[in-house]
Design a protein around this motif. Structure first.
Motif, PDB file in Angstrom:
ATOM      1  N   VAL A  10      36.497  15.371  15.985  1.00 47.21           N
ATOM      2  CA  VAL A  10      35.554  15.700  17.135  1.00 47.21           C
ATOM      3  C   VAL A  10      35.475  17.110  17.751  1.00 47.21           C
ATOM      4  N   THR A  11      34.238  17.821  17.552  1.00 46.78           N
ATOM      5  CA  THR A  11      34.410  18.846  18.393  1.00 46.78           C
ATOM      6  C   THR A  11      33.371  18.903  19.610  1.00 46.78           C
ATOM      7  N   VAL A  12      33.840  18.988  20.723  1.00 45.69           N
ATOM      8  CA  VAL A  12      33.191  18.941  21.870  1.00 45.69           C
ATOM      9  C   VAL A  12      32.854  19.887  22.337  1.00 45.69           C
ATOM     10  N   SER A  13      31.453  20.330  22.500  1.00 48.16           N
ATOM     11  CA  SER A  13      30.932  21.586  22.906  1.00 48.16           C
ATOM     12  C   SER A  13      29.517  21.706  23.224  1.00 48.16           C
ATOM     13  N   ASP A  14      29.201  22.109  24.032  1.00 44.59           N
ATOM     14  CA  ASP A  14      27.668  21.986  24.415  1.00 44.59           C
ATOM     15  C   ASP A  14      26.908  22.798  23.632  1.00 44.59           C
ATOM     16  N   ARG A  15      27.379  24.226  23.543  1.00 48.33           N
ATOM     17  CA  ARG A  15      26.812  25.151  22.719  1.00 48.33           C
ATOM     18  C   ARG A  15      26.758  24.823  21.058  1.00 48.33           C
ATOM     19  N   ALA A  16      27.902  24.374  20.782  1.00 48.62           N
ATOM     20  CA  ALA A  16      27.846  24.216  19.301  1.00 48.62           C
ATOM     21  C   ALA A  16      26.965  22.957  18.889  1.00 48.62           C
ATOM     22  N   ILE A  76      29.625  17.085  19.141  1.00 47.44           N
ATOM     23  CA  ILE A  76      28.650  16.573  20.392  1.00 47.44           C
ATOM     24  C   ILE A  76      28.912  17.383  21.740  1.00 47.44           C
ATOM     25  N   PRO A  77      27.971  16.956  22.544  1.00 50.94           N
ATOM     26  CA  PRO A  77      27.951  17.819  23.665  1.00 50.94           C
ATOM     27  C   PRO A  77      29.067  17.291  24.596  1.00 50.94           C
ATOM     28  N   GLY A 119      30.642  16.041  28.196  1.00 50.94           N
ATOM     29  CA  GLY A 119      30.288  15.042  29.143  1.00 50.94           C
ATOM     30  C   GLY A 119      31.303  13.828  28.647  1.00 50.94           C
ATOM     31  N   ARG A 120      31.728  13.399  29.969  1.00 45.73           N
ATOM     32  CA  ARG A 120      32.702  12.182  29.906  1.00 45.73           C
ATOM     33  C   ARG A 120      32.022  10.991  29.345  1.00 45.73           C
ATOM     34  N   ALA A 121      30.767  10.482  29.680  1.00 45.05           N
ATOM     35  CA  ALA A 121      30.515   9.329  28.977  1.00 45.05           C
ATOM     36  C   ALA A 121      30.221   9.453  27.477  1.00 45.05           C
ATOM     37  N   ASN A 122      29.583  10.680  26.953  1.00 43.30           N
ATOM     38  CA  ASN A 122      29.233  10.964  25.728  1.00 43.30           C
ATOM     39  C   ASN A 122      30.430  10.825  24.929  1.00 43.30           C
ATOM     40  N   VAL A 123      31.460  11.817  25.427  1.00 42.55           N
ATOM     41  CA  VAL A 123      32.868  11.774  24.540  1.00 42.55           C
ATOM     42  C   VAL A 123      33.491  10.555  24.441  1.00 42.55           C
ATOM     43  N   ALA A 124      33.544   9.566  25.401  1.00 43.09           N
ATOM     44  CA  ALA A 124      34.017   8.396  25.581  1.00 43.09           C
ATOM     45  C   ALA A 124      33.497   7.314  24.678  1.00 43.09           C
ATOM     46  N   GLY A 128      36.896  21.183  25.245  1.00 35.62           N
ATOM     47  CA  GLY A 128      36.668  20.312  26.576  1.00 35.62           C
ATOM     48  C   GLY A 128      38.046  20.041  27.151  1.00 35.62           C
ATOM     49  N   THR A 129      38.976  20.737  27.158  1.00 34.35           N
ATOM     50  CA  THR A 129      40.426  20.424  27.610  1.00 34.35           C
ATOM     51  C   THR A 129      40.721  21.498  28.607  1.00 34.35           C
ATOM     52  N   GLY A 130      39.942  22.298  29.057  1.00 31.83           N
ATOM     53  CA  GLY A 130      40.313  23.255  30.162  1.00 31.83           C
ATOM     54  C   GLY A 130      39.844  22.957  31.683  1.00 31.83           C
TER      55      GLY A 130
END
Length: 195
Positions: free
Chosen positions: A24-30, A62-63, A65-70, A94-96
Motif C-alpha cells: 500500500v502506497t500512502v501518498s496524496d500526490r501519487a 491511496i491518499p 489520512g488516518r481513517a482512509n488508511v485504516a 506517511g510515516t514522517g
C-alpha cells in the motif's frame, strides 16, 4: 477387515496457498497522479528478488489520512470475496512527522498486537545512512493472521529497512498462521528455530 485409513482432503490453506502480499502506497500526490509512485514498485522489486516461494502481490495507491488508511488496511487484512486476506502488508509512506503523515496511527487503529522491534531495527539500520532516519516512525503489528510493516517511500530506504528486518518475517508469519514464505538465502537468510 480393517478399514483403510482415510487421508484428509487437501484444501487451500495458509500452508498450501501462495502467500498474498499487499503493498500500500500512502501518498496524496501519487494517488492524484501528480507524483510517480516509487515506493510501491521499489517494495515489489525487493520482494520479487528475495522471496522464492509463490506469492500473489496486490498493490494499491491511496491518499494520506488516518481513517482512509485504516479502512484500507482493515479490508486487506480481513479479505473479501474478491480478494483473499493478505498474509503480509507493506505500507510505504506517511510515516514522517508532517501533519498528513498518519500511517502509524492508522495501523495502530487496526492491529491487535504491536511489534516495536521492527521499527527499532529499521531506524537503527537507516541511521547508518542518513541522520534524518530518527524522524521515521516505522513499526509493525498483527491483525489476525496478517503482519503489517510500515516502511519508507524511497526505494533505497525500503531496501535498507527490509534488509534489516525481513529475516524474522517468515517465522512471524508461521507463528500467526499466515502462509509460509521462503527466501533466497543469498539475499536474506530467513531464521526459523530448529525443532
Amino acid at each position: 477387515m480393517i478399514p483403510a485409513k482415510q487421508e484428509p482432503a487437501v484444501t487451500q490453506t495458509a500452508q498450501t496457498a501462495p502467500a498474498h502480499i499487499a503493498i500500500v502506497t500512502v501518498s496524496d500526490r501519487a494517488s492524484r497522479g501528480e507524483y510517480e509512485d516509487k515506493g510501491g514498485p521499489g517494495a515489489e522489486d525487493w520482494l520479487r528478488a528475495t522471496v522464492t516461494s509463490p506469492v500473489q502481490i496486490t498493490r494499491r495507491i491511496i491518499p494520506d489520512g488516518r481513517a482512509n488508511v485504516a479502512a484500507t488496511l482493515r479490508d486487506l487484512a480481513d479479505g473479501s470475496a474478491d480478494l483473499p486476506r493478505a498474509d503480509l502488508i507493506l505500507i510505504t509512506g506517511g510515516t514522517g512527522p508532517a501533519p498528513r503523515d498518519e500511517t502509524p496511527e492508522a495501523m495502530a487503529d487496526v492491529i491487535e498486537k504491536e511489534l516495536p522491534g521492527f521499527g527499532e531495527e529499521m531506524r537503527r539500520a537507516s541511521l547508518r545512512e542518513v541522520p534524518t532516519a530518527i524522524l521515521s516512525r516505522q513499526s509493525a503489528g498483527i491483525r489476525g493472521a496478517t503482519l503489517m510493516i510500515t516502511i519508507p517511500g524511497k526505494p533505497s530506504a525500503i531496501a535498507t529497512c527490509l534488509d534489516a528486518v525481513f529475516a524474522a518475517v517468515p517465522y512471524c508469519l508461521d507463528l500467526i498462521g499466515a502462509a509460509r514464505i521462503e527466501t533466497d538465502p543469498a539475499r536474506i537468510k530467513a531464521f526459523r528455530p530448529k525443532t
